[in-house]
Write a protein that holds these residues in place. Sequence first.
Motif, PDB file in Angstrom:
ATOM      1  N   VAL A  96     110.599  41.896 -37.402  1.00  0.00           N
ATOM      2  CA  VAL A  96     111.247  43.198 -37.364  1.00  0.00           C
ATOM      3  C   VAL A  96     112.614  43.060 -38.019  1.00  0.00           C
ATOM      4  CG1 VAL A  96     112.213  45.008 -35.909  1.00  0.00           C
ATOM      5  CG2 VAL A  96     110.027  43.978 -35.308  1.00  0.00           C
ATOM      6  N   THR A  97     112.766  43.686 -39.167  1.00  0.00           N
ATOM      7  CA  THR A  97     114.037  43.670 -39.884  1.00  0.00           C
ATOM      8  C   THR A  97     114.934  44.773 -39.326  1.00  0.00           C
ATOM      9  OG1 THR A  97     113.013  42.804 -41.896  1.00  0.00           O
ATOM     10  CG2 THR A  97     115.111  43.975 -42.151  1.00  0.00           C
ATOM     11  N   PRO A  98     116.142  44.458 -38.887  1.00  0.00           N
ATOM     12  CA  PRO A  98     117.023  45.484 -38.311  1.00  0.00           C
ATOM     13  C   PRO A  98     117.284  46.629 -39.294  1.00  0.00           C
ATOM     14  CG  PRO A  98     117.863  43.286 -37.864  1.00  0.00           C
ATOM     15  CD  PRO A  98     116.745  43.113 -38.836  1.00  0.00           C
ATOM     16  N   VAL A  99     117.253  47.857 -38.784  1.00  0.00           N
ATOM     17  CA  VAL A  99     117.406  49.014 -39.666  1.00  0.00           C
ATOM     18  C   VAL A  99     118.576  49.917 -39.275  1.00  0.00           C
ATOM     19  CG1 VAL A  99     114.931  49.016 -40.156  1.00  0.00           C
ATOM     20  CG2 VAL A  99     115.835  50.486 -38.326  1.00  0.00           C
ATOM     21  N   GLU A 100     119.255  49.608 -38.168  1.00  0.00           N
ATOM     22  CA  GLU A 100     120.290  50.523 -37.677  1.00  0.00           C
ATOM     23  C   GLU A 100     121.379  50.770 -38.715  1.00  0.00           C
ATOM     24  OE1 GLU A 100     118.092  48.772 -34.381  1.00  0.00           O
ATOM     25  OE2 GLU A 100     119.204  47.878 -36.061  1.00  0.00           O
ATOM     26  N   ILE A 101     121.846  49.725 -39.341  1.00  0.00           N
ATOM     27  CA  ILE A 101     122.915  49.883 -40.334  1.00  0.00           C
ATOM     28  C   ILE A 101     122.416  50.661 -41.539  1.00  0.00           C
ATOM     29  CG2 ILE A 101     124.412  48.633 -41.940  1.00  0.00           C
ATOM     30  CD1 ILE A 101     124.661  46.437 -39.866  1.00  0.00           C
ATOM     31  N   GLY A 122     109.862  48.436 -37.951  1.00  0.00           N
ATOM     32  CA  GLY A 122     108.458  48.073 -37.805  1.00  0.00           C
ATOM     33  C   GLY A 122     108.211  46.637 -38.200  1.00  0.00           C
ATOM     34  N   GLU A 123     106.956  46.282 -38.182  1.00  0.00           N
ATOM     35  CA  GLU A 123     106.510  44.926 -38.510  1.00  0.00           C
ATOM     36  C   GLU A 123     105.064  45.011 -38.965  1.00  0.00           C
ATOM     37  OE1 GLU A 123     105.292  40.796 -36.077  1.00  0.00           O
ATOM     38  OE2 GLU A 123     106.316  42.452 -35.053  1.00  0.00           O
ATOM     39  N   SER A 156     111.465  44.720 -31.500  1.00  0.00           N
ATOM     40  CA  SER A 156     111.448  43.263 -31.358  1.00  0.00           C
ATOM     41  C   SER A 156     110.152  42.739 -31.962  1.00  0.00           C
ATOM     42  CB  SER A 156     111.535  42.843 -29.887  1.00  0.00           C
ATOM     43  OG  SER A 156     112.745  43.291 -29.307  1.00  0.00           O
ATOM     44  N   THR A 157     110.256  41.577 -32.605  1.00  0.00           N
ATOM     45  CA  THR A 157     109.110  41.000 -33.291  1.00  0.00           C
ATOM     46  C   THR A 157     107.977  40.670 -32.321  1.00  0.00           C
ATOM     47  OG1 THR A 157     110.536  40.078 -35.011  1.00  0.00           O
ATOM     48  CG2 THR A 157     108.358  39.063 -34.741  1.00  0.00           C
ATOM     49  N   LEU A 158     106.767  41.013 -32.733  1.00  0.00           N
ATOM     50  CA  LEU A 158     105.561  40.683 -31.976  1.00  0.00           C
ATOM     51  C   LEU A 158     104.833  39.537 -32.662  1.00  0.00           C
ATOM     52  CD1 LEU A 158     104.170  44.276 -31.261  1.00  0.00           C
ATOM     53  CD2 LEU A 158     105.544  42.834 -29.738  1.00  0.00           C
ATOM     54  N   ALA A 159     104.430  38.555 -31.893  1.00  0.00           N
ATOM     55  CA  ALA A 159     103.683  37.433 -32.448  1.00  0.00           C
ATOM     56  C   ALA A 159     102.224  37.823 -32.640  1.00  0.00           C
ATOM     57  CB  ALA A 159     103.774  36.220 -31.525  1.00  0.00           C
ATOM     58  N   ARG A 217      93.297  42.841 -30.014  1.00  0.00           N
ATOM     59  CA  ARG A 217      94.423  42.224 -29.303  1.00  0.00           C
ATOM     60  C   ARG A 217      95.750  42.595 -29.947  1.00  0.00           C
ATOM     61  NH1 ARG A 217      93.244  36.021 -27.760  1.00  0.00           N
ATOM     62  NH2 ARG A 217      95.197  36.425 -26.638  1.00  0.00           N
ATOM     63  N   ASN A 218      95.780  42.706 -31.261  1.00  0.00           N
ATOM     64  CA  ASN A 218      97.029  43.097 -31.909  1.00  0.00           C
ATOM     65  C   ASN A 218      97.334  44.575 -31.733  1.00  0.00           C
ATOM     66  OD1 ASN A 218      98.270  40.713 -33.341  1.00  0.00           O
ATOM     67  ND2 ASN A 218      96.178  40.546 -34.105  1.00  0.00           N
ATOM     68  N   VAL A 219      96.318  45.418 -31.770  1.00  0.00           N
ATOM     69  CA  VAL A 219      96.526  46.838 -31.480  1.00  0.00           C
ATOM     70  C   VAL A 219      97.061  47.001 -30.059  1.00  0.00           C
ATOM     71  CG1 VAL A 219      95.331  49.029 -31.058  1.00  0.00           C
ATOM     72  CG2 VAL A 219      94.868  47.731 -33.154  1.00  0.00           C
ATOM     73  N   ASP A 220      96.464  46.298 -29.111  1.00  0.00           N
ATOM     74  CA  ASP A 220      96.925  46.381 -27.722  1.00  0.00           C
ATOM     75  C   ASP A 220      98.366  45.911 -27.584  1.00  0.00           C
ATOM     76  OD1 ASP A 220      94.418  47.292 -27.039  1.00  0.00           O
ATOM     77  OD2 ASP A 220      93.732  45.378 -26.206  1.00  0.00           O
ATOM     78  N   SER A 221      98.731  44.870 -28.335  1.00  0.00           N
ATOM     79  CA  SER A 221     100.096  44.351 -28.283  1.00  0.00           C
ATOM     80  C   SER A 221     101.097  45.390 -28.771  1.00  0.00           C
ATOM     81  CB  SER A 221     100.185  43.074 -29.131  1.00  0.00           C
ATOM     82  OG  SER A 221     101.515  42.613 -29.215  1.00  0.00           O
ATOM     83  N   VAL A 222     100.741  46.099 -29.853  1.00  0.00           N
ATOM     84  CA  VAL A 222     101.633  47.135 -30.382  1.00  0.00           C
ATOM     85  C   VAL A 222     101.798  48.259 -29.362  1.00  0.00           C
ATOM     86  CG1 VAL A 222     101.967  48.823 -32.213  1.00  0.00           C
ATOM     87  CG2 VAL A 222     101.023  46.571 -32.756  1.00  0.00           C
TER      88      VAL A 222
END
Length: 317
Positions: free
Chosen positions: A49-54, A70-71, A95-98, A111-116
């Motif tokens: 996840v690359t910070p985007v606030e700035i 996003g990621e 936050s980054t998801l593994a 499993r990845n859909v559920d993680s998101v």
Amino acid sequence: MAEETFRWYKGSLHNHTNKSDGDSSPADVIQWYRRHLYHFAAITDHNLVTPVEILSANYDEKERFLVLPGEEITDIYPSSDGEKPIHVNALGITSTLAPEHGLDAAAVLQRNVDSVRAAGGLPMVNHPNYRWALSVEDILPVTGFSLFEFANCGAAVNNTGIDCPGTEEMWDILLTGGKRVWGVASDDSHHFTTFSPRHDNPGRGWVMVRSGKLAPENLYQALERGDFYSTTGVILEEYSAVVGRIAIKVQQWGHTRYRIEFIGRSGSVLYTRYGTFAEYRISGGESYVRVRVTDSNNLRAWTQPVFMEKNSSVRLK
């Protein structure tokens, strides 16, 4: 109470920077989209996840441009001809998801859909024909996702399929099989300094989202409910889907000609009309109807399916 005013917002949902495998900085990526009159763009670097606030804060209210976090969760599964990639966009996470891994394609995808979902994000199943990783049979049992990237405009994603279903055909198989999924067009951009058909360049595929406000929660809600259309360059002036009737009007560009197709179960073409306006009278026997517009330069737009058995009704202006 005054009725909420809706408008169309142009956005890109799948982009990479030099924080993963892109060739440009996050600031340069966002600057490209802002300069080309988009309203929002998501940064979806691989497993990060690359910070985007700035980036979002760089623009004042008059020049409002929204950067979505996003990621692209980048996973693999073992197959008889080597490891295959499965990529799921996680829109809106902070936050980054593994990667979750698994023993087969459907398990990895689920499993990845559920993680998101557990992280509060919006999952998007990406480019199934990339390296021929996902069959439609792998995707059918998966639950919990509403976005399906059938028109990835990257250079090596094999949308056409040739000797297996193309990605738009996959979408119709999913819809016919009872899935309620919305079709997404995206750039999958990586290359902002070199442009060619063999590079993953920006500006080739995007979504037009109908929302009352340019704010993350509004955009996510509109995407979740399918209140958008996807395009590679064709722009709609009007689209309405109400009980008994679907109507569409295309924005004329130069001397371009247009074919408007109403598509139903199993991808069958229910009705075709040439020109910039068409309407379809619903008979009641359709399970769903969606619209595909193709122009004489081979650019397209796709509306989302309207599901007849649920008496779905939505009006877009």
